[in-house]
Write a protein that holds these residues in place. Structure first.
Motif, PDB file in Angstrom:
ATOM      1  N   VAL A   4       0.874  -1.169   0.000  1.00 25.22           N
ATOM      2  CA  VAL A   4       0.000   0.000   0.000  1.00 25.22           C
ATOM      3  C   VAL A   4       0.913   1.220   0.000  1.00 25.22           C
ATOM      4  CG1 VAL A   4      -1.824   1.272   1.167  1.00 25.22           C
ATOM      5  CG2 VAL A   4      -1.766  -1.221   1.309  1.00 25.22           C
ATOM      6  N   MET A   5       0.833   2.005  -1.053  1.00 23.74           N
ATOM      7  CA  MET A   5       1.648   3.208  -1.141  1.00 23.74           C
ATOM      8  C   MET A   5       0.899   4.382  -0.529  1.00 23.74           C
ATOM      9  SD  MET A   5       3.461   2.946  -4.897  1.00 23.74           S
ATOM     10  CE  MET A   5       3.905   4.676  -4.803  1.00 23.74           C
ATOM     11  N   VAL A   6       1.589   5.125   0.313  1.00 25.63           N
ATOM     12  CA  VAL A   6       1.025   6.297   0.975  1.00 25.63           C
ATOM     13  C   VAL A   6       1.925   7.478   0.633  1.00 25.63           C
ATOM     14  CG1 VAL A   6       0.372   7.319   3.178  1.00 25.63           C
ATOM     15  CG2 VAL A   6       0.140   4.848   2.834  1.00 25.63           C
ATOM     16  N   ALA A   7       1.340   8.541   0.093  1.00 27.17           N
ATOM     17  CA  ALA A   7       2.125   9.684  -0.368  1.00 27.17           C
ATOM     18  C   ALA A   7       1.557  10.981   0.196  1.00 27.17           C
ATOM     19  CB  ALA A   7       2.135   9.747  -1.895  1.00 27.17           C
ATOM     20  N   VAL A   8       2.449  11.841   0.658  1.00 24.54           N
ATOM     21  CA  VAL A   8       2.085  13.156   1.182  1.00 24.54           C
ATOM     22  C   VAL A   8       2.846  14.210   0.384  1.00 24.54           C
ATOM     23  CG1 VAL A   8       2.157  14.683   3.191  1.00 24.54           C
ATOM     24  CG2 VAL A   8       1.620  12.253   3.489  1.00 24.54           C
ATOM     25  N   HIS A   9       2.117  15.206  -0.079  1.00 23.78           N
ATOM     26  CA  HIS A   9       2.727  16.240  -0.914  1.00 23.78           C
ATOM     27  C   HIS A   9       3.451  17.275  -0.062  1.00 23.78           C
ATOM     28  CE1 HIS A   9       2.742  19.533  -4.017  1.00 23.78           C
ATOM     29  NE2 HIS A   9       3.058  18.490  -4.758  1.00 23.78           N
ATOM     30  N   ARG A  10       4.566  17.768  -0.616  1.00 24.84           N
ATOM     31  CA  ARG A  10       5.351  18.802   0.041  1.00 24.84           C
ATOM     32  C   ARG A  10       5.208  20.124  -0.701  1.00 24.84           C
ATOM     33  NH1 ARG A  10       9.908  17.948  -1.246  1.00 24.84           N
ATOM     34  NH2 ARG A  10      10.739  19.575   0.094  1.00 24.84           N
ATOM     35  N   VAL A  20       6.663  12.865  -0.178  1.00 27.49           N
ATOM     36  CA  VAL A  20       7.173  11.886   0.776  1.00 27.49           C
ATOM     37  C   VAL A  20       6.299  10.650   0.600  1.00 27.49           C
ATOM     38  CG1 VAL A  20       7.669  11.348   3.177  1.00 27.49           C
ATOM     39  CG2 VAL A  20       7.796  13.714   2.391  1.00 27.49           C
ATOM     40  N   VAL A  21       6.918   9.507   0.296  1.00 24.68           N
ATOM     41  CA  VAL A  21       6.171   8.300  -0.052  1.00 24.68           C
ATOM     42  C   VAL A  21       6.657   7.140   0.807  1.00 24.68           C
ATOM     43  CG1 VAL A  21       5.289   6.932  -1.984  1.00 24.68           C
ATOM     44  CG2 VAL A  21       6.268   9.184  -2.427  1.00 24.68           C
ATOM     45  N   ALA A  22       5.747   6.236   1.145  1.00 17.09           N
ATOM     46  CA  ALA A  22       6.100   5.054   1.930  1.00 17.09           C
ATOM     47  C   ALA A  22       5.383   3.839   1.366  1.00 17.09           C
ATOM     48  CB  ALA A  22       5.729   5.248   3.400  1.00 17.09           C
ATOM     49  N   ALA A  23       5.989   2.669   1.575  1.00 16.38           N
ATOM     50  CA  ALA A  23       5.413   1.399   1.135  1.00 16.38           C
ATOM     51  C   ALA A  23       5.048   0.574   2.362  1.00 16.38           C
ATOM     52  CB  ALA A  23       6.396   0.638   0.249  1.00 16.38           C
ATOM     53  N   LEU A  66       4.203  10.539   7.987  1.00 19.79           N
ATOM     54  CA  LEU A  66       4.740  11.135   6.761  1.00 19.79           C
ATOM     55  C   LEU A  66       4.509  12.644   6.737  1.00 19.79           C
ATOM     56  CD1 LEU A  66       3.772   8.537   3.994  1.00 19.79           C
ATOM     57  CD2 LEU A  66       5.888   8.718   5.313  1.00 19.79           C
ATOM     58  N   GLY A  67       3.387  13.082   7.299  1.00 17.33           N
ATOM     59  CA  GLY A  67       3.143  14.517   7.397  1.00 17.33           C
ATOM     60  C   GLY A  67       4.187  15.200   8.264  1.00 17.33           C
ATOM     61  N   GLU A  68       4.565  14.545   9.356  1.00 18.97           N
ATOM     62  CA  GLU A  68       5.613  15.100  10.212  1.00 18.97           C
ATOM     63  C   GLU A  68       6.943  15.156   9.465  1.00 18.97           C
ATOM     64  OE1 GLU A  68       7.948  14.124  14.424  1.00 18.97           O
ATOM     65  OE2 GLU A  68       6.161  12.980  13.855  1.00 18.97           O
TER      66      GLU A  68
END
Length: 238
Positions: A103-109, A180-183, A200-202
């Motif tokens: 599951v990819m989770v992405a937060v925009h900067r 910022v992306v995580a798997a 990821l927001g932090e």
């Protein structure tokens, strides 16, 4: 004396039945995840899309460099607030050749970085030779970067602490372009994804300069994405 034909027929029938049972179980699990993700999106007032082949093309590193771009399934798009303001987020099942890898989770900067930074667990094989350079250990992870000079100032004690908080069920976290992306594992449910979005927001807040150059009210989100209120902030009626 040869094996009777009925024996081979029985073996083939059992194998076919087992295959069908596994397929049915996988489909049932997939349907359950779809319903769960859809309910989560509705609860948050976020957009849900069954499939998106374009979204994974935004990234080339991290998990994408290992498995390929594939297709996004059960895609959730919304916005959330961090200490530094409102941010666009995506959550999607990353599927390649019919298999969900993560599951990819992405937060925009706020703005793109001049370097890629990948933070891998030490138990995971390193990226392909020649793609990135090993910067060294960053807390519990190893950092691989595309530009040493640009990456070194990013590795602050705050970033190390934030990366360590993400958890060892997330194989890789990476900074690419303005994301910022995580798997996370394919089994990650809404509660785990909520925590990962906060982490990821932090991390995004730490990497983005807190210089106030970007006015929060000027940040534009897609018209079909409804923002969530920040704690203690009233949202005017529509």
């Amino acid at each position: 004396m040869g094996v009777p034909a009925w024996v081979w027929f029985t073996i083939a029938a059992v194998a076919a039945g087992a295959g069908l049972a596994l397929l049915a179980a996988d489909r049932a699990q997939r349907t359950a995840r779809n319903r769960e993700r859809r309910r989560w999106a509705a609860l948050r007032g976020w957009q849900f899309t069954e499939s998106d082949q374009v979204l994974p093309t935004r990234w080339q590193h991290g998990l994408i460099a290992v498995t390929g771009r594939g297709t996004g399934r059960d895609v959730v798009t919304g916005s959330t607030f961090t200490a530094d303001g409102r941010r666009l987020v995506h959550v999607l099942d990353h599927e390649v050749n019919g298999r969900t890898h993560a599951v990819m989770v992405a937060v925009h900067r706020r703005r793109p970085l001049p370097t890629v930074v990948e933070l891998w667990l030490p138990s995971v094989p390193v990226p392909r030779e020649g793609e990135l350079d090993l910067l060294g250990p960053v807390g519990d992870r190893y950092a691989f970067v595309s530009d040493m000079t640009s990456a070194r100032p990013l590795i602050t004690p705050d970033l190390v602490d934030a990366a360590d908080e993400i958890g060892d069920d997330v194989t890789v976290v990476w900074l690419e372009d303005a994301w910022v992306v995580a798997a996370a594992p394919p089994s990650a449910g809404p509660a785990r994804l909520e925590r990962l979005l906060r982490d990821l927001g932090e991390l995004a807040d730490i990497v983005d300069p807190l210089d106030g150059e970007d006015d929060e009210e000027d940040r534009v989100l897609p018209s079909n994405v409804r923002e969530l209120p920040r704690a203690g902030r009233a949202v005017p009626p529509a």
